[in-house]
Design an enzyme around this catalytic site. Sequence first.
Site, PDB file in Angstrom:
ATOM      1  CE  LYS A  86      -4.545   0.867   0.606  1.00 26.81           C
ATOM      2  NZ  LYS A  86      -5.715   0.144   0.132  1.00 26.81           N
ATOM      3  N   GLY A 189     -24.562   3.468   3.922  1.00 31.50           N
ATOM      4  CA  GLY A 189     -23.692   4.062   2.904  1.00 31.50           C
ATOM      5  C   GLY A 189     -24.106   3.637   1.511  1.00 31.50           C
ATOM      6  N   GLY A 191     -23.025   4.650  -1.461  1.00 29.30           N
ATOM      7  CA  GLY A 191     -22.051   5.169  -2.424  1.00 29.30           C
ATOM      8  C   GLY A 191     -21.879   4.195  -3.572  1.00 29.30           C
ATOM      9  CB  VAL A 193     -19.493  -0.647  -2.752  1.00 30.38           C
ATOM     10  CG1 VAL A 193     -19.742  -2.133  -2.542  1.00 30.38           C
ATOM     11  CG2 VAL A 193     -18.082  -0.422  -3.291  1.00 30.38           C
ATOM     12  CE1 TYR A 195     -28.831   4.746  -5.694  1.00 33.91           C
ATOM     13  CE2 TYR A 195     -28.697   3.052  -7.396  1.00 33.91           C
ATOM     14  CZ  TYR A 195     -29.358   4.129  -6.814  1.00 33.91           C
ATOM     15  OH  TYR A 195     -30.550   4.560  -7.333  1.00 33.91           O
TER      16      TYR A 195
HETATM   17  P1  NAD Z   1     -18.094   5.879  -1.608  1.00 31.96           P
HETATM   18  O1  NAD Z   1     -17.346   7.047  -1.079  1.00 31.96           O
HETATM   19  O2  NAD Z   1     -18.542   5.868  -3.025  1.00 31.96           O
HETATM   20  O3  NAD Z   1     -19.393   5.599  -0.710  1.00 31.96           O
HETATM   21  C1  NAD Z   1     -19.432   5.760   0.671  1.00 31.96           C
HETATM   22  C2  NAD Z   1     -20.815   6.309   0.991  1.00 31.96           C
HETATM   23  O4  NAD Z   1     -20.982   6.302   2.403  1.00 31.96           O
HETATM   24  C3  NAD Z   1     -21.017   7.754   0.516  1.00 31.96           C
HETATM   25  O5  NAD Z   1     -22.205   7.845  -0.230  1.00 31.96           O
HETATM   26  C4  NAD Z   1     -21.068   8.545   1.805  1.00 31.96           C
HETATM   27  O6  NAD Z   1     -21.903   9.672   1.714  1.00 31.96           O
HETATM   28  C5  NAD Z   1     -21.637   7.521   2.761  1.00 31.96           C
HETATM   29  N1  NAD Z   1     -21.362   7.767   4.162  1.00 31.96           N
HETATM   30  C6  NAD Z   1     -20.288   8.354   4.739  1.00 31.96           C
HETATM   31  N2  NAD Z   1     -20.430   8.396   6.068  1.00 31.96           N
HETATM   32  C7  NAD Z   1     -21.598   7.808   6.347  1.00 31.96           C
HETATM   33  C8  NAD Z   1     -22.313   7.561   7.548  1.00 31.96           C
HETATM   34  N3  NAD Z   1     -21.810   7.886   8.736  1.00 31.96           N
HETATM   35  N4  NAD Z   1     -23.498   6.939   7.469  1.00 31.96           N
HETATM   36  C9  NAD Z   1     -24.020   6.581   6.280  1.00 31.96           C
HETATM   37  N5  NAD Z   1     -23.395   6.813   5.103  1.00 31.96           N
HETATM   38  C10 NAD Z   1     -22.210   7.423   5.142  1.00 31.96           C
HETATM   39  O7  NAD Z   1     -17.170   4.609  -1.297  1.00 31.96           O
HETATM   40  P2  NAD Z   1     -17.295   3.151  -1.899  1.00 31.96           P
HETATM   41  O8  NAD Z   1     -16.332   3.019  -3.019  1.00 31.96           O
HETATM   42  O9  NAD Z   1     -18.723   2.796  -2.098  1.00 31.96           O
HETATM   43  O10 NAD Z   1     -16.698   2.292  -0.710  1.00 31.96           O
HETATM   44  C11 NAD Z   1     -17.443   2.052   0.457  1.00 31.96           C
HETATM   45  C12 NAD Z   1     -16.572   1.311   1.465  1.00 31.96           C
HETATM   46  O11 NAD Z   1     -16.125   0.078   0.899  1.00 31.96           O
HETATM   47  C13 NAD Z   1     -15.299   2.056   1.875  1.00 31.96           C
HETATM   48  O12 NAD Z   1     -15.019   1.748   3.207  1.00 31.96           O
HETATM   49  C14 NAD Z   1     -14.236   1.463   0.971  1.00 31.96           C
HETATM   50  O13 NAD Z   1     -12.952   1.558   1.541  1.00 31.96           O
HETATM   51  C15 NAD Z   1     -14.706   0.022   0.901  1.00 31.96           C
HETATM   52  N6  NAD Z   1     -14.267  -0.708  -0.291  1.00 31.96           N
HETATM   53  C16 NAD Z   1     -14.571  -0.227  -1.525  1.00 31.96           C
HETATM   54  C17 NAD Z   1     -14.167  -0.931  -2.655  1.00 31.96           C
HETATM   55  C18 NAD Z   1     -14.493  -0.432  -4.036  1.00 31.96           C
HETATM   56  O14 NAD Z   1     -14.305  -1.196  -5.011  1.00 31.96           O
HETATM   57  N7  NAD Z   1     -14.995   0.778  -4.189  1.00 31.96           N
HETATM   58  C19 NAD Z   1     -13.454  -2.138  -2.522  1.00 31.96           C
HETATM   59  C20 NAD Z   1     -13.168  -2.615  -1.238  1.00 31.96           C
HETATM   60  C21 NAD Z   1     -13.582  -1.899  -0.133  1.00 31.96           C
END
Ligand code: NAD
Length: 375
Positions: A86, A189, A191, A193, A195
């Site tokens: 990382k 959340g 976001g 993932v 959604y």
């Molecule tokens: P993202 O930023 O697109 O979505 C996160 C969502 O959570 C946002 O819509 C945000 O407004 C919301 N949020 C923040 N604080 C919150 C709270 N207290 N209560 C409710 N909602 C809240 O991120 P993502 O890419 O969807 O990733 C989500 C999680 O999964 C992260 O922890 C990320 O590290 C992990 N992750 C993502 C991936 C990937 O492929 N994107 C892969 C492995 C792990």
Amino acid sequence: MLTREDLDVSIHPSFDKHEKVVMFTDQATGLKAIIAVHNTNLGASLGGCRIYPYAELNDAVTDVLRLSRGMTYKSALAGLPLGGGKAVIIGNPREIKKPGFMQSFGAAVEQMEGAYITAEDVGSTEEDMIEISKTTSYVAGLPEKEGEDGVAGNPSPVTAYGVYCGLKACAREKYADPSLKGRKVAIQGMGAVGYALAEYLAKDGAELWIADIHQDVLDRAKAQFGDQAHIADAQTIHTLDVDIFAPCALGAGLNDKTIPEIKAGIIGGAANNQLAERRHDEMLKEKGIIYAPDYAINSGGITSVGYEYFGRTDRNPYQHALTRDSMMTHVARIEETLGKVFTLADNKTIATGEAADQLAEEIFKAGASTQTSAA
Ligand code: NAD
């Protein structure tokens, strides 16, 4: 000029026999980055580049050590011939990225001579990866090129698919039935993932409770899912009387305060580092909750980025072609892997987090020969 300094972190509390930890600075661009390679038994280390305004250098070191170790476990359990590494860049991503900045980071990655491959993480974007690719070839998470058959590009929907498959394993463990039809699921959340996970679950006939700190995504979801989705309060969504709680926002959401309030029988979601502390998986076990260890259920993203990298560099480690179908088949194996985690946890009467660690360690300590038959 880019300068490098090998850091001796052997007495750091988060040191776990890391192979290499290097700090890079470039006064011309203002770059201050640390690249940590935890373990390369299975192959070059692949892990994202986090850009964050750490208050202290030690905070950045702690984060990069913990994150790179986590990548070793995640890739091993996902059946990827990749090690764990990382990078962190110290600074506010909205302010620090001047012209040449990401190229300077790319030059730092290049100096790791292939031991570390970078990709997106919190604070870094696809555009940043394009800039990085001007100074190193050790980069993934780049936009899809013609003819790549949907293997490259945004990994979030692939992560969501993996979480969806993993939740079926959880349902099988809890209810002896993998079907998610009619199950009540609370998604914290909505976001990238969360959604996409909601879309998979809605299609299967699950009933959803959704929370986010941004109203617009909730409005969009409500318009799309109608009566199948209910908007919940972001502060209390974890307390709802549902079958499944899916943390898809930030880490450390499972802690001394929240765990006693959780009524769901299953916890499985995309968020990284869901347990505030390691002992919390034991607390979940005591409550009879089936907990899908985060790195075991959210590995769809690293699988997607890994397939992209193998394809671009002509290093296909598998017997099969690197197509969208073979990648999704690989990701779907999360269901089977989690089944193994639950069986080991049952047999040894240990928490599922501990069981996942044991399985992952068995794989990466055995080395590369165990990996190439996956999927
Ligand atoms: P993202 O930023 O697109 O979505 C996160 C969502 O959570 C946002 O819509 C945000 O407004 C919301 N949020 C923040 N604080 C919150 C709270 N207290 N209560 C409710 N909602 C809240 O991120 P993502 O890419 O969807 O990733 C989500 C999680 O999964 C992260 O922890 C990320 O590290 C992990 N992750 C993502 C991936 C990937 O492929 N994107 C892969 C492995 C792990």
